[in-house]
Design a protein around this motif. Structure first.
Motif, PDB file in Angstrom:
ATOM      1  N   ASP A  58      -0.889   4.075   0.676  1.00  0.00           N
ATOM      2  CA  ASP A  58      -1.121   2.679   0.303  1.00  0.00           C
ATOM      3  C   ASP A  58       0.033   1.791   0.760  1.00  0.00           C
ATOM      4  O   ASP A  58      -0.169   0.654   1.169  1.00  0.00           O
ATOM      5  N   ALA A  59       1.272   2.310   0.690  1.00  0.00           N
ATOM      6  CA  ALA A  59       2.427   1.519   1.121  1.00  0.00           C
ATOM      7  C   ALA A  59       2.355   1.244   2.621  1.00  0.00           C
ATOM      8  O   ALA A  59       2.669   0.145   3.074  1.00  0.00           O
ATOM      9  N   ALA A  60       1.918   2.236   3.397  1.00  0.00           N
ATOM     10  CA  ALA A  60       1.794   2.032   4.842  1.00  0.00           C
ATOM     11  C   ALA A  60       0.691   1.033   5.153  1.00  0.00           C
ATOM     12  O   ALA A  60       0.817   0.219   6.069  1.00  0.00           O
ATOM     13  N   ARG A  61      -0.388   1.070   4.408  1.00  0.00           N
ATOM     14  CA  ARG A  61      -1.460   0.095   4.617  1.00  0.00           C
ATOM     15  C   ARG A  61      -0.981  -1.316   4.279  1.00  0.00           C
ATOM     16  O   ARG A  61      -1.281  -2.272   4.985  1.00  0.00           O
ATOM     17  N   ALA A  62      -0.238  -1.459   3.171  1.00  0.00           N
ATOM     18  CA  ALA A  62       0.272  -2.779   2.775  1.00  0.00           C
ATOM     19  C   ALA A  62       1.259  -3.283   3.808  1.00  0.00           C
ATOM     20  O   ALA A  62       1.268  -4.466   4.154  1.00  0.00           O
ATOM     21  N   ARG A 100       0.511 -14.415   1.122  1.00  0.00           N
ATOM     22  CA  ARG A 100      -0.351 -13.619   2.005  1.00  0.00           C
ATOM     23  C   ARG A 100      -1.176 -12.611   1.205  1.00  0.00           C
ATOM     24  O   ARG A 100      -2.329 -12.345   1.533  1.00  0.00           O
ATOM     25  N   SER A 101      -0.596 -12.072   0.141  1.00  0.00           N
ATOM     26  CA  SER A 101      -1.346 -11.107  -0.670  1.00  0.00           C
ATOM     27  C   SER A 101      -2.536 -11.777  -1.344  1.00  0.00           C
ATOM     28  O   SER A 101      -3.589 -11.149  -1.508  1.00  0.00           O
ATOM     29  N   HIS A 102      -2.383 -13.036  -1.716  1.00  0.00           N
ATOM     30  CA  HIS A 102      -3.520 -13.762  -2.289  1.00  0.00           C
ATOM     31  C   HIS A 102      -4.615 -13.969  -1.245  1.00  0.00           C
ATOM     32  O   HIS A 102      -5.797 -13.893  -1.556  1.00  0.00           O
ATOM     33  N   GLN A 103      -4.214 -14.237   0.001  1.00  0.00           N
ATOM     34  CA  GLN A 103      -5.200 -14.364   1.078  1.00  0.00           C
ATOM     35  C   GLN A 103      -5.930 -13.046   1.307  1.00  0.00           C
ATOM     36  O   GLN A 103      -7.151 -13.021   1.466  1.00  0.00           O
ATOM     37  N   LEU A 104      -5.184 -11.943   1.330  1.00  0.00           N
ATOM     38  CA  LEU A 104      -5.801 -10.634   1.542  1.00  0.00           C
ATOM     39  C   LEU A 104      -6.729 -10.261   0.391  1.00  0.00           C
ATOM     40  O   LEU A 104      -7.755  -9.622   0.603  1.00  0.00           O
ATOM     41  N   GLU A 105      -6.351 -10.668  -0.820  1.00  0.00           N
ATOM     42  CA  GLU A 105      -7.206 -10.419  -1.976  1.00  0.00           C
ATOM     43  C   GLU A 105      -8.537 -11.157  -1.823  1.00  0.00           C
ATOM     44  O   GLU A 105      -9.591 -10.637  -2.173  1.00  0.00           O
ATOM     45  N   GLY A 106      -8.478 -12.375  -1.293  1.00  0.00           N
ATOM     46  CA  GLY A 106      -9.689 -13.157  -1.059  1.00  0.00           C
ATOM     47  C   GLY A 106     -10.581 -12.541  -0.009  1.00  0.00           C
ATOM     48  O   GLY A 106     -11.796 -12.763   0.001  1.00  0.00           O
ATOM     49  N   MET A 107      -9.991 -11.748   0.904  1.00  0.00           N
ATOM     50  CA  MET A 107     -10.778 -11.061   1.928  1.00  0.00           C
ATOM     51  C   MET A 107     -11.238  -9.686   1.456  1.00  0.00           C
ATOM     52  O   MET A 107     -11.735  -8.899   2.242  1.00  0.00           O
ATOM     53  N   ALA A 108     -11.042  -9.383   0.180  1.00  0.00           N
ATOM     54  CA  ALA A 108     -11.502  -8.158  -0.486  1.00  0.00           C
ATOM     55  C   ALA A 108     -10.789  -6.897  -0.002  1.00  0.00           C
ATOM     56  O   ALA A 108     -11.361  -5.817  -0.001  1.00  0.00           O
ATOM     57  N   TYR A 109      -9.507  -7.010   0.381  1.00  0.00           N
ATOM     58  CA  TYR A 109      -8.720  -5.815   0.680  1.00  0.00           C
ATOM     59  C   TYR A 109      -8.230  -5.217  -0.625  1.00  0.00           C
ATOM     60  O   TYR A 109      -7.870  -5.930  -1.555  1.00  0.00           O
ATOM     61  N   ARG A 110      -8.216  -3.893  -0.682  1.00  0.00           N
ATOM     62  CA  ARG A 110      -7.755  -3.215  -1.884  1.00  0.00           C
ATOM     63  C   ARG A 110      -6.231  -3.199  -1.951  1.00  0.00           C
ATOM     64  O   ARG A 110      -5.642  -3.366  -3.011  1.00  0.00           O
ATOM     65  N   VAL A 111      -5.577  -3.002  -0.833  1.00  0.00           N
ATOM     66  CA  VAL A 111      -4.116  -2.946  -0.777  1.00  0.00           C
ATOM     67  C   VAL A 111      -3.622  -4.237  -0.121  1.00  0.00           C
ATOM     68  O   VAL A 111      -3.919  -4.498   1.034  1.00  0.00           O
ATOM     69  N   THR A 112      -2.890  -5.057  -0.899  1.00  0.00           N
ATOM     70  CA  THR A 112      -2.494  -6.373  -0.404  1.00  0.00           C
ATOM     71  C   THR A 112      -0.990  -6.565  -0.263  1.00  0.00           C
ATOM     72  O   THR A 112      -0.560  -7.518   0.370  1.00  0.00           O
ATOM     73  N   GLY A 113      -0.173  -5.729  -0.867  1.00  0.00           N
ATOM     74  CA  GLY A 113       1.275  -5.895  -0.811  1.00  0.00           C
ATOM     75  C   GLY A 113       1.837  -6.777  -1.905  1.00  0.00           C
ATOM     76  O   GLY A 113       2.980  -7.209  -1.833  1.00  0.00           O
ATOM     77  N   ARG A 114       1.035  -7.048  -2.931  1.00  0.00           N
ATOM     78  CA  ARG A 114       1.507  -7.905  -4.020  1.00  0.00           C
ATOM     79  C   ARG A 114       2.693  -7.276  -4.756  1.00  0.00           C
ATOM     80  O   ARG A 114       3.657  -7.961  -5.098  1.00  0.00           O
ATOM     81  N   GLY A 115       2.641  -5.977  -4.975  1.00  0.00           N
ATOM     82  CA  GLY A 115       3.736  -5.292  -5.658  1.00  0.00           C
ATOM     83  C   GLY A 115       5.032  -5.371  -4.881  1.00  0.00           C
ATOM     84  O   GLY A 115       6.103  -5.613  -5.458  1.00  0.00           O
ATOM     85  N   GLN A 116       4.953  -5.168  -3.565  1.00  0.00           N
ATOM     86  CA  GLN A 116       6.150  -5.282  -2.736  1.00  0.00           C
ATOM     87  C   GLN A 116       6.725  -6.689  -2.815  1.00  0.00           C
ATOM     88  O   GLN A 116       7.941  -6.864  -2.887  1.00  0.00           O
ATOM     89  N   SER A 117       5.867  -7.684  -2.823  1.00  0.00           N
ATOM     90  CA  SER A 117       6.326  -9.074  -2.908  1.00  0.00           C
ATOM     91  C   SER A 117       7.018  -9.344  -4.230  1.00  0.00           C
ATOM     92  O   SER A 117       8.079  -9.973  -4.275  1.00  0.00           O
TER      93      SER A 117
END
Length: 98
Positions: free
Chosen positions: A14-18, A58-75
């Motif tokens: 998941d970290a690599a995907r984010a 950017r994580s909010h944008q990815l969430e809107g595109m229905a991605y499961r892994v967005t990088g919000r935690g890293q942010s």
């Protein structure tokens, strides 16, 4: 001969995907973590805060595109470390000047 299935030879974490989708978050986390080791004049921590904030947007944008892994935690971790390091630097500078 059969071709390998999906995920061969390994499935990315998941970290690599984010990291692949949200480079702002990853960069902000790395700058913030680097500020723990090297923080001249608090600049590295501030750069980490800026990149992490961009990664959070950017994580909010990815969430809107229905991605499961967005990088919000890293942010969020990058923001926390960057803010803590910047506040610590300001405290240390205040003690030095007084």
């Amino acid at each position: 001969m059969d071709l390998p299935g999906p995920g061969w030879p390994f499935e990315p974490s998941d970290a690599a995907r984010a990291r692949g989708r949200n480079t702002w978050a990853f960069t902000g986390l790395m700058f913030s973590a680097g500020s723990l080791l090297l923080n001249p004049f608090g600049i590295v921590g501030l750069i980490g805060i800026v990149f992490s904030a961009l990664g959070l947007a950017r994580s909010h944008q990815l969430e809107g595109m229905a991605y499961r892994v967005t990088g919000r935690g890293q942010s969020l971790i990058g923001l926390g470390i960057g803010l803590a390091e910047t506040v610590y630097f300001a405290y240390r500078l205040g003690e030095y000047l007084s």
